[in-house]
Scaffold this active site. Structure first.
Site, PDB file in Angstrom:
ATOM      1  N   ASP A  83       0.763  -1.311   0.078  1.00  0.00           N
ATOM      2  CA  ASP A  83       0.052   0.054  -0.102  1.00  0.00           C
ATOM      3  C   ASP A  83       0.799   1.197   0.055  1.00  0.00           C
ATOM      4  OD1 ASP A  83      -2.865  -0.584  -0.119  1.00  0.00           O
ATOM      5  OD2 ASP A  83      -2.458  -1.692   1.855  1.00  0.00           O
ATOM      6  N   HIS A 200     -11.464  -0.730   8.929  1.00  0.00           N
ATOM      7  CA  HIS A 200     -10.630  -1.227   9.737  1.00  0.00           C
ATOM      8  C   HIS A 200     -11.043  -1.603  10.877  1.00  0.00           C
ATOM      9  CE1 HIS A 200      -8.275   0.868   6.594  1.00  0.00           C
ATOM     10  NE2 HIS A 200      -7.433  -0.377   6.778  1.00  0.00           N
ATOM     11  N   ASP A 272     -10.300  -6.452  -0.168  1.00  0.00           N
ATOM     12  CA  ASP A 272      -9.381  -5.795   0.749  1.00  0.00           C
ATOM     13  C   ASP A 272      -9.383  -6.517   1.856  1.00  0.00           C
ATOM     14  OD1 ASP A 272      -8.175  -3.809   2.158  1.00  0.00           O
ATOM     15  OD2 ASP A 272     -10.085  -2.162   2.312  1.00  0.00           O
TER      16      ASP A 272
END
Length: 543
Positions: A83, A200, A272
């Protein structure tokens, strides 16, 4: 029911998994040991056929050696990704750390063609340094339209709150990135920009329908599809008016019917990270992997328990719940993506001086210069004493603030007393809406406020909810606001400008890295002109 060789099938299934590893070579140096496998387990998974690794932490030299080691363990081409949305230096020490994408979106408002050119070179720089390190897949660009100013996780990672701006800049970034021989990934489909919670930490729920998606969220993804982006990452959120039963990552209606069929995307769909609490709080690694694969995902990213997840998909294929053709289709898409990669031999050690490229450093530095906004100079002699009050998210392994950071060192050299506040420290607040800062905890000094505030993963919405607008008004009323520097959130900056008195010196810097701190303080204290134009000939480094 067809018969399967379980061992052969398990090896094939393993190819669609991407697991997490530390960029450090030693197990003892892992920064997130709950997520990052030991070297023994990592080698075992790669030898058993796992098809990719996502990396975090370490230096550029370490990550270069690490990538070579992982390729050797795998014995075949694999995805090596990270990332690095804002530069290799965002994740790996020694790489270039760039201003956030939203800063280019602000430039686009006044000079769209110039911003598009900058975005293309921004992507090329990231691709250039990724190749040197041995990475071949960059999990960017972010294609989310940040329509919620209080979005706690996308925020400055987005290019803009306008769909056309996001599409133009994300496409330019992708052109630059892929010019260096690495793959990109458009994320987070079908759009994470309107959320008010961080996936998250928990599962966001939105009421946006298909017409709203078509108007706001989908245009950047459609533009990247037309440009040939090799992968698209799903968002962990629920769209109540599209599929109220499943998160996007588990929704066949969204991943297959909308993305694959209606939007004609032929590349890889990647989840993800399944370790994120939006998923892992409710679903086991095995059930999450099967549901994502069943919905249309081709690659499964970061399950909490990779063995359980692999075995669960194997069982779903053997039982007939999923047809073997689903696996064959995903493996074919994976192979086609690998075939697009730079055919040159990957780096095996960090090239000498590769990260001291003068054109790269010039470009990164001047991006900071042209993104800074400022007014007035702080005249230190006007005050008997000054407090440098710094607000940060935390003090744990913080790359933004340490003992040598300009935000601390430079004011101290001018005689300021440094005070740091963060959510885990002693609270500076009192129960007073109009005067939230407990001034009795400080001396009678005037304040330089240095606020490091932007949406970041795992922080929740607390940073964006803190009452700094009221603090500024409080300090202005008491004549104790000597100056302000905001590093980060442009949405907060727009609000702050509405309350700042004309005489108050201020600097806004979208970037938070040490070089941005140095330039912001230089601008505030020395009034040196930071606004410089840069011509492409000075930083042309594509190809």
């Amino acid at each position: 029911m067809p018969s399967f060789d379980r061992q052969v099938l398990r090896r094939k299934v393993s190819e669609i998994f991407v697991i997490r590893a530390s960029g450090h070579s030693l197990d003892a140096l892992r920064e997130y040991p709950n997520w990052e496998l030991t070297n023994h387990r990592l080698q075992q998974f790669l030898e058993e056929g796992v098809g990719g690794v996502i990396l975090y932490g370490g230096s550029i030299e370490e990550i270069t050696n690490r990538c070579a080691q992982l390729r050797m363990w795998a014995g075949k081409p694999i995805f090596l990704c990270a990332d690095v949305e804002e530069g290799v230096g965002q994740r790996f020490q020694g790489g270039t750390w760039l201003i956030p994408p939203m800063a280019l979106g602000r430039i686009y408002l006044k000079e769209p063609e110039y911003a598009i050119s900058l975005a293309e070179h921004y992507g090329a720089l990231i691709g250039y340094e990724s190749v040197i390190c041995g990475l071949n897949w960059v999990l960017a660009p972010v294609c989310d339209v940040n329509s919620n100013p209080l979005n706690p996780v996308i925020n400055m990672r987005a290019w803009s709150d306008n769909p056309q701006t996001v599409a133009d800049l994300a496409c330019a970034f992708h052109r630059g990135l892929t010019s260096q021989g690495v793959l990109g990934c458009a994320k987070h489909f079908p759009g994470h920009g309107d959320t008010k919670v961080d996936s998250h930490l928990e599962l966001p729920v939105l009421d946006n329908d298909l017409s709203r998606l078509a108007e706001i969220e989908l245009p950047p993804f459609q533009a990247l599809i037309q440009q040939g982006v090799s992968s698209i990452m799903s968002a962990h959120l629920i769209l109540n008016r599209v599929d109220c039963n499943y998160p996007v990552t588990f929704s066949k209606r969204i991943l297959t019917d909308l993305l694959r069929k209606k939007m004609c995307f032929e590349g890889m769909i990647v989840t993800d990270a399944l370790v994120m609490r939006a998923i892992s709080k409710t679903f086991s690694s095995g059930s999450a992997a099967v549901m994502a694969f069943e919905a249309g995902a081709d690659l499964i990213l970061m399950p909490q328990n990779p063995s359980e997840a692999i075995d669960a998909i194997v069982e779903s294929l053997i039982s007939g719940r999923l047809p073997i053709s689903r696996l064959e289709d995903s493996l074919q898409r994976r192979q086609l993506a690998l075939a697009q990669l730079n055919s040159e031999k990957p780096a095996t050690s960090c090239e000498k001086n590769a990260f001291e490229n003068q054109k790269v450093s010039f470009f990164a530095e001047k991006l900071i210069d042209i993104s800074i906004e400022s007014r007035n100079t702080l005249i230190i002699d006007n005050y008997k004493s000054l407090i440098n009050l710094i607000r940060v998210d935390n003090l744990y392994s913080n790359p933004i603030l340490n003992h040598s950071s300009p935000a601390l060192v430079i004011p101290e050299q001018y005689g300021f007393r440094n005070v740091i506040t963060h959510p885990s420290g002693i609270s500076p607040w009192q129960n007073n809406v109009k005067e939230p800062l407990a001034l009795e905890k400080f001396s009678d000094s005037a304040f330089l406020l240095q606020l490091f505030i932007r949406g970041n993963p795992f922080q929740g919405d607390e940073p964006l909810q803190e009452p700094w607008i009221s603090v500024i008004m409080q300090l202005q009323r008491s004549k104790r606001l000597a100056g302000l520097i905001l590093y980060g959130d442009s949405f907060l900056w727009n609000d702050l400008q509405n309350v700042l008195e004309p005489t108050v010196p201020f600097v806004f810097s979208p970037g938070q890295m040490p070089l941005a701190q140095e330039k912001a303080l230089q601008c505030l204290l020395d009034s040196k002109k930071m606004k410089v134009d840069i011509s492409p000939s000075q930083w042309e480094f594509i190809n």
